[in-house]
Design a protein around this motif. Structure first.
Motif, PDB file in Angstrom:
ATOM      1  N   ALA A 183      -8.641 -18.899   9.110  1.00  0.00           N
ATOM      2  CA  ALA A 183      -8.803 -18.987   7.662  1.00  0.00           C
ATOM      3  C   ALA A 183     -10.197 -18.471   7.293  1.00  0.00           C
ATOM      4  CB  ALA A 183      -8.642 -20.428   7.189  1.00  0.00           C
ATOM      5  N   ARG A 184     -10.245 -17.622   6.278  1.00  0.00           N
ATOM      6  CA  ARG A 184     -11.536 -17.061   5.854  1.00  0.00           C
ATOM      7  C   ARG A 184     -11.673 -17.140   4.345  1.00  0.00           C
ATOM      8  NH1 ARG A 184     -12.926 -12.106   3.966  1.00  0.00           N
ATOM      9  NH2 ARG A 184     -10.946 -11.151   4.615  1.00  0.00           N
TER      10      ARG A 184
ATOM     11  N   ALA B 107       0.747 -24.712   4.929  1.00  0.00           N
ATOM     12  CA  ALA B 107       0.850 -24.116   6.252  1.00  0.00           C
ATOM     13  C   ALA B 107       1.079 -22.614   6.142  1.00  0.00           C
ATOM     14  CB  ALA B 107       1.990 -24.751   7.044  1.00  0.00           C
ATOM     15  N   VAL B 108       0.737 -21.917   7.203  1.00  0.00           N
ATOM     16  CA  VAL B 108       1.008 -20.493   7.322  1.00  0.00           C
ATOM     17  C   VAL B 108       1.931 -20.293   8.515  1.00  0.00           C
ATOM     18  CG1 VAL B 108       0.022 -18.227   7.798  1.00  0.00           C
ATOM     19  CG2 VAL B 108      -1.128 -19.768   6.235  1.00  0.00           C
TER      20      VAL B 108
ATOM     21  N   CYS C  78       0.998 -22.915  11.342  1.00  0.00           N
ATOM     22  CA  CYS C  78      -0.408 -23.304  11.290  1.00  0.00           C
ATOM     23  C   CYS C  78      -0.558 -24.280  10.133  1.00  0.00           C
ATOM     24  CB  CYS C  78      -1.287 -22.086  11.094  1.00  0.00           C
ATOM     25  SG  CYS C  78      -3.038 -22.450  10.783  1.00  0.00           S
ATOM     26  N   ALA C  79      -0.679 -25.555  10.463  1.00  0.00           N
ATOM     27  CA  ALA C  79      -0.819 -26.592   9.445  1.00  0.00           C
ATOM     28  C   ALA C  79      -2.291 -26.855   9.188  1.00  0.00           C
ATOM     29  CB  ALA C  79      -0.126 -27.864   9.897  1.00  0.00           C
ATOM     30  N   ALA C  80      -2.641 -26.937   7.919  1.00  0.00           N
ATOM     31  CA  ALA C  80      -4.045 -27.106   7.549  1.00  0.00           C
ATOM     32  C   ALA C  80      -4.289 -28.458   6.898  1.00  0.00           C
ATOM     33  CB  ALA C  80      -4.476 -26.001   6.591  1.00  0.00           C
ATOM     34  N   SER C  81      -5.486 -28.972   7.109  1.00  0.00           N
ATOM     35  CA  SER C  81      -5.941 -30.169   6.425  1.00  0.00           C
ATOM     36  C   SER C  81      -7.384 -29.956   5.997  1.00  0.00           C
ATOM     37  CB  SER C  81      -5.833 -31.396   7.329  1.00  0.00           C
ATOM     38  OG  SER C  81      -6.615 -31.230   8.494  1.00  0.00           O
ATOM     39  N   GLY C  82      -7.777 -30.635   4.950  1.00  0.00           N
ATOM     40  CA  GLY C  82      -9.153 -30.531   4.475  1.00  0.00           C
ATOM     41  C   GLY C  82      -9.328 -29.626   3.264  1.00  0.00           C
ATOM     42  N   ASP C  83      -8.390 -28.748   3.030  1.00  0.00           N
ATOM     43  CA  ASP C  83      -8.441 -27.851   1.860  1.00  0.00           C
ATOM     44  C   ASP C  83      -7.079 -27.185   1.737  1.00  0.00           C
ATOM     45  OD1 ASP C  83     -11.052 -25.556   0.650  1.00  0.00           O
ATOM     46  OD2 ASP C  83      -9.376 -26.521  -0.367  1.00  0.00           O
ATOM     47  N   THR C  84      -6.849 -26.562   0.595  1.00  0.00           N
ATOM     48  CA  THR C  84      -5.574 -25.883   0.370  1.00  0.00           C
ATOM     49  C   THR C  84      -5.689 -24.414   0.783  1.00  0.00           C
ATOM     50  OG1 THR C  84      -6.275 -25.596  -1.920  1.00  0.00           O
ATOM     51  CG2 THR C  84      -4.736 -27.383  -1.457  1.00  0.00           C
ATOM     52  N   LEU C  85      -4.676 -23.924   1.462  1.00  0.00           N
ATOM     53  CA  LEU C  85      -4.760 -22.600   2.077  1.00  0.00           C
ATOM     54  C   LEU C  85      -4.735 -21.455   1.070  1.00  0.00           C
ATOM     55  CD1 LEU C  85      -2.641 -22.932   5.331  1.00  0.00           C
ATOM     56  CD2 LEU C  85      -5.119 -23.043   5.023  1.00  0.00           C
ATOM     57  N   TYR C  86      -4.291 -21.685  -0.137  1.00  0.00           N
ATOM     58  CA  TYR C  86      -4.241 -20.568  -1.072  1.00  0.00           C
ATOM     59  C   TYR C  86      -5.650 -20.132  -1.499  1.00  0.00           C
ATOM     60  CZ  TYR C  86      -4.729 -24.055  -4.855  1.00  0.00           C
ATOM     61  OH  TYR C  86      -5.154 -25.059  -5.671  1.00  0.00           O
TER      62      TYR C  86
ATOM     63  N   HIS D  81      -3.038 -12.226   2.086  1.00  0.00           N
ATOM     64  CA  HIS D  81      -3.994 -12.351   0.993  1.00  0.00           C
ATOM     65  C   HIS D  81      -3.856 -13.711   0.313  1.00  0.00           C
ATOM     66  CE1 HIS D  81      -5.762 -11.362  -2.979  1.00  0.00           C
ATOM     67  NE2 HIS D  81      -6.496 -10.510  -2.286  1.00  0.00           N
ATOM     68  N   PHE D  82      -4.897 -14.064  -0.452  1.00  0.00           N
ATOM     69  CA  PHE D  82      -4.898 -15.300  -1.246  1.00  0.00           C
ATOM     70  C   PHE D  82      -3.643 -15.424  -2.109  1.00  0.00           C
ATOM     71  CE2 PHE D  82      -9.335 -15.973  -0.391  1.00  0.00           C
ATOM     72  CZ  PHE D  82      -9.914 -14.731  -0.404  1.00  0.00           C
TER      73      PHE D  82
END
Length: 117
Positions: free
Chosen positions: A98-99, A78-79, A22-30, A52-53
């Motif tokens: 993502a929450r 990514a996750v 799961c690749a993310a864009s727009g913010d950092t997943l941590y 968890h964070f």
């Protein structure tokens, strides 16, 4: 706005493995609690694994414990969901989620996983 893009789904025989990303864009997943959910037509979406964070604390549905592993690749933002010893009952569309807090929720478009017997 966070955009999530899943990949890695496909068709595999029972006992095989798949690795979902799961690749993310727009913010950092941590900054987010991350999870993988899955859904079968006609059934409610169910959570499969959560992270968890801190990137270390994980949780799993009983049905996948010992077979699935969720992790985060901060370098790629990514996750990952590593799925081993897959069973036909794992067949579903898998969604990345993502929450952050109570109000921020983001979903990916889903990726199909099909396990043949």
């Amino acid at each position: 706005q966070v955009r999530l893009l899943e990949s890695g789904g496909g068709l595999v025989q029972a006992g095989g493995s798949l690795r979902l990303s799961c690749a993310a864009s727009g913010d950092t997943l941590y900054r987010y609690y991350m999870a993988w959910w899955r859904q079968v037509p006609g059934k409610e979406r169910e959570i499969v694994a959560g992270l968890h964070f801190n990137g270390q604390t994980t949780s799993y549905a009983d049905s996948v414990k010992g077979r699935f592993t969720i992790s985060r690749d901060d370098a790629k933002n990514a996750v990952i969901l590593q799925m081993n010893n897959l069973k036909p009952e794992d067949t579903a569309v898998y969604y990345c989620h993502a929450r952050r807090g109570l109000d921020l929720h983001y979903w990916g478009q889903g990726t199909q996983v099909t396990v043949s017997s």
